[in-house]
Design a protein around this motif. Structure first.
Motif, PDB file in Angstrom:
ATOM      1  N   LEU A  75       8.017  -5.895 -11.986  1.00 56.67           N
ATOM      2  CA  LEU A  75       8.044  -4.465 -12.300  1.00 56.67           C
ATOM      3  C   LEU A  75       8.371  -4.169 -13.760  1.00 56.67           C
ATOM      4  O   LEU A  75       8.093  -3.068 -14.240  1.00 56.67           O
ATOM      5  CB  LEU A  75       9.062  -3.758 -11.402  1.00 56.67           C
ATOM      6  N   SER A  76       8.937  -5.140 -14.460  1.00 54.80           N
ATOM      7  CA  SER A  76       9.313  -4.902 -15.856  1.00 54.80           C
ATOM      8  C   SER A  76       8.394  -5.611 -16.835  1.00 54.80           C
ATOM      9  O   SER A  76       8.611  -5.562 -18.040  1.00 54.80           O
ATOM     10  CB  SER A  76      10.758  -5.361 -16.097  1.00 54.80           C
ATOM     11  N   GLY A  77       7.361  -6.252 -16.327  1.00 51.52           N
ATOM     12  CA  GLY A  77       6.445  -6.987 -17.175  1.00 51.52           C
ATOM     13  C   GLY A  77       5.534  -6.077 -17.981  1.00 51.52           C
ATOM     14  O   GLY A  77       5.649  -4.852 -17.931  1.00 51.52           O
ATOM     15  N   PRO A  78       4.600  -6.661 -18.715  1.00 51.21           N
ATOM     16  CA  PRO A  78       3.674  -5.864 -19.526  1.00 51.21           C
ATOM     17  C   PRO A  78       2.672  -5.135 -18.651  1.00 51.21           C
ATOM     18  O   PRO A  78       2.438  -5.493 -17.505  1.00 51.21           O
ATOM     19  CB  PRO A  78       2.984  -6.916 -20.396  1.00 51.21           C
ATOM     20  N   GLY A  79       2.078  -4.089 -19.230  1.00 50.58           N
ATOM     21  CA  GLY A  79       1.032  -3.375 -18.515  1.00 50.58           C
ATOM     22  C   GLY A  79       1.421  -1.956 -18.162  1.00 50.58           C
ATOM     23  O   GLY A  79       2.562  -1.520 -18.352  1.00 50.58           O
ATOM     24  N   ALA A  87       0.720   1.240 -13.093  1.00 48.62           N
ATOM     25  CA  ALA A  87      -0.143   0.786 -12.001  1.00 48.62           C
ATOM     26  C   ALA A  87      -0.281  -0.727 -11.995  1.00 48.62           C
ATOM     27  O   ALA A  87      -0.255  -1.366 -10.932  1.00 48.62           O
ATOM     28  CB  ALA A  87      -1.519   1.440 -12.118  1.00 48.62           C
ATOM     29  N   GLU A  88      -0.426  -1.323 -13.159  1.00 44.69           N
ATOM     30  CA  GLU A  88      -0.564  -2.777 -13.247  1.00 44.69           C
ATOM     31  C   GLU A  88       0.724  -3.474 -12.825  1.00 44.69           C
ATOM     32  O   GLU A  88       0.686  -4.517 -12.145  1.00 44.69           O
ATOM     33  CB  GLU A  88      -0.953  -3.174 -14.676  1.00 44.69           C
ATOM     34  N   ARG A  89       1.851  -2.905 -13.196  1.00 43.47           N
ATOM     35  CA  ARG A  89       3.129  -3.493 -12.800  1.00 43.47           C
ATOM     36  C   ARG A  89       3.354  -3.370 -11.290  1.00 43.47           C
ATOM     37  O   ARG A  89       3.853  -4.299 -10.650  1.00 43.47           O
ATOM     38  CB  ARG A  89       4.259  -2.828 -13.576  1.00 43.47           C
ATOM     39  N   TYR A  90       2.943  -2.239 -10.738  1.00 40.63           N
ATOM     40  CA  TYR A  90       3.052  -2.063  -9.288  1.00 40.63           C
ATOM     41  C   TYR A  90       2.166  -3.071  -8.564  1.00 40.63           C
ATOM     42  O   TYR A  90       2.567  -3.646  -7.547  1.00 40.63           O
ATOM     43  CB  TYR A  90       2.659  -0.634  -8.910  1.00 40.63           C
ATOM     44  N   ARG A  91       0.976  -3.288  -9.081  1.00 41.64           N
ATOM     45  CA  ARG A  91       0.076  -4.267  -8.459  1.00 41.64           C
ATOM     46  C   ARG A  91       0.639  -5.692  -8.575  1.00 41.64           C
ATOM     47  O   ARG A  91       0.391  -6.531  -7.707  1.00 41.64           O
ATOM     48  CB  ARG A  91      -1.313  -4.186  -9.085  1.00 41.64           C
ATOM     49  N   SER A  92       1.389  -5.962  -9.630  1.00 40.74           N
ATOM     50  CA  SER A  92       2.055  -7.254  -9.741  1.00 40.74           C
ATOM     51  C   SER A  92       3.046  -7.451  -8.603  1.00 40.74           C
ATOM     52  O   SER A  92       3.187  -8.555  -8.052  1.00 40.74           O
ATOM     53  CB  SER A  92       2.786  -7.370 -11.086  1.00 40.74           C
ATOM     54  N   LEU A  93       3.728  -6.369  -8.239  1.00 46.29           N
ATOM     55  CA  LEU A  93       4.656  -6.443  -7.117  1.00 46.29           C
ATOM     56  C   LEU A  93       3.903  -6.667  -5.805  1.00 46.29           C
ATOM     57  O   LEU A  93       4.338  -7.452  -4.955  1.00 46.29           O
ATOM     58  CB  LEU A  93       5.485  -5.163  -7.034  1.00 46.29           C
ATOM     59  N   VAL A 134       9.218   2.513 -12.492  1.00 50.12           N
ATOM     60  CA  VAL A 134       7.758   2.452 -12.591  1.00 50.12           C
ATOM     61  C   VAL A 134       7.155   3.824 -12.333  1.00 50.12           C
ATOM     62  O   VAL A 134       6.247   4.277 -13.045  1.00 50.12           O
ATOM     63  CB  VAL A 134       7.193   1.409 -11.599  1.00 50.12           C
ATOM     64  N   PHE A 135       7.656   4.519 -11.322  1.00 50.99           N
ATOM     65  CA  PHE A 135       7.128   5.846 -10.999  1.00 50.99           C
ATOM     66  C   PHE A 135       7.489   6.872 -12.076  1.00 50.99           C
ATOM     67  O   PHE A 135       6.694   7.776 -12.379  1.00 50.99           O
ATOM     68  CB  PHE A 135       7.621   6.301  -9.625  1.00 50.99           C
ATOM     69  N   LEU A 136       8.664   6.732 -12.673  1.00 50.64           N
ATOM     70  CA  LEU A 136       9.021   7.605 -13.793  1.00 50.64           C
ATOM     71  C   LEU A 136       8.070   7.369 -14.964  1.00 50.64           C
ATOM     72  O   LEU A 136       7.595   8.331 -15.598  1.00 50.64           O
ATOM     73  CB  LEU A 136      10.463   7.347 -14.237  1.00 50.64           C
ATOM     74  N   ASP A 137       7.789   6.114 -15.250  1.00 52.42           N
ATOM     75  CA  ASP A 137       6.872   5.786 -16.343  1.00 52.42           C
ATOM     76  C   ASP A 137       5.463   6.307 -16.068  1.00 52.42           C
ATOM     77  O   ASP A 137       4.699   6.569 -17.002  1.00 52.42           O
ATOM     78  CB  ASP A 137       6.811   4.275 -16.558  1.00 52.42           C
ATOM     79  N   ALA A 138       5.129   6.452 -14.785  1.00 49.18           N
ATOM     80  CA  ALA A 138       3.807   6.956 -14.419  1.00 49.18           C
ATOM     81  C   ALA A 138       3.710   8.474 -14.541  1.00 49.18           C
ATOM     82  O   ALA A 138       2.618   9.032 -14.447  1.00 49.18           O
ATOM     83  CB  ALA A 138       3.466   6.546 -12.987  1.00 49.18           C
ATOM     84  N   GLY A 139       4.843   9.147 -14.775  1.00 53.69           N
ATOM     85  CA  GLY A 139       4.800  10.580 -14.983  1.00 53.69           C
ATOM     86  C   GLY A 139       5.389  11.424 -13.870  1.00 53.69           C
ATOM     87  O   GLY A 139       5.383  12.658 -13.960  1.00 53.69           O
ATOM     88  N   TYR A 140       5.905  10.800 -12.828  1.00 48.64           N
ATOM     89  CA  TYR A 140       6.540  11.563 -11.755  1.00 48.64           C
ATOM     90  C   TYR A 140       7.914  12.054 -12.199  1.00 48.64           C
ATOM     91  O   TYR A 140       8.581  11.412 -13.018  1.00 48.64           O
ATOM     92  CB  TYR A 140       6.695  10.706 -10.506  1.00 48.64           C
TER      93      TYR A 140
END
Length: 202
Positions: A75-79, A82-88, A134-140
């Protein structure tokens, strides 16, 4: 595995304890049983641990590290978010760096130990906070990011707790649907959508 008391590493003992915990529960994680499994005398145990309680403390620490570090790394990796969520998602689907059976075994252990329950609660909060980020970074906003993080996490914990034993192919085939419903992200560009309108990520 080595069979000399002196050459058995702490990780050797923890590996046997981990397997026993997963297979039979914490009540089966006993010095005599582990020593027999390692083909050494009971005295060999005390080369590495002060007591059974010491072993259990280190086993709990092992779980916390081995099953949470990969989670946070995804969740803290690059991208993009959405890409970080898909990594999870890949971490959960592959089950290589994350061991769901270990998680379930420790949660079962927590039912009989307030100390373990407190550690599990702390770990759950750490994992959910990473998802919330991750969701905060996505704009929520704060509240929606928190709720989406909880729903995602509760869904996954529940999936393992129910023991669905779904085939890997079938599970992977539903991944995009879970992704869309749990995140609200568009499949194409990974941006969140509300009321049919795409919102910009932070």
């Amino acid at each position: 595995m080595a069979t000399s008391s002196e050459t058995l590493s702490t990780e050797d003992w923890l590996a046997v304890a981990r397997e026993t915990l997963i297979r039979e529960g914490v009540e089966a994680v006993k010095i005599d049983r582990l020593a027999r499994a390692c083909n050494v005398t009971r005295g060999g145990f005390y080369w590495r641990f002060k007591s059974r309680e010491d072993l259990l403390d280190q086993l709990l620490k092992d779980w916390r590290t081995s099953n949470t570090t990969p989670f946070l790394a995804a969740l803290s990796g690059p991208g993009t978010p959405a890409e970080r969520y898909r990594s999870l998602i890949r971490l959960w689907l592959d089950e290589h760096d994350f061991n769901p059976d270990y998680d379930t075994a420790v949660r079962n252990w927590a039912n009989s130990s307030p100390k373990v329950a407190a550690v599990v609660h702390t770990v759950d909060d750490i994992r959910m906070d990473a998802l919330r980020g991750v969701f905060l970074d996505a704009g929520y906003d704060e509240d929606e990011a928190l709720v989406r993080a909880r729903i995602t996490y509760f869904h996954q914990v529940g999936y393992y707790a129910l023991g669905l034993n779904e085939a890997q192919k079938a599970r992977a085939g539903l991944a995009d649907i879970y992704y869309r419903i749990l995140t609200g992200f568009e499949l194409e560009d990974g941006r969140p959508v509300r009321n049919g309108r795409t919102r910009s990520a932070r």
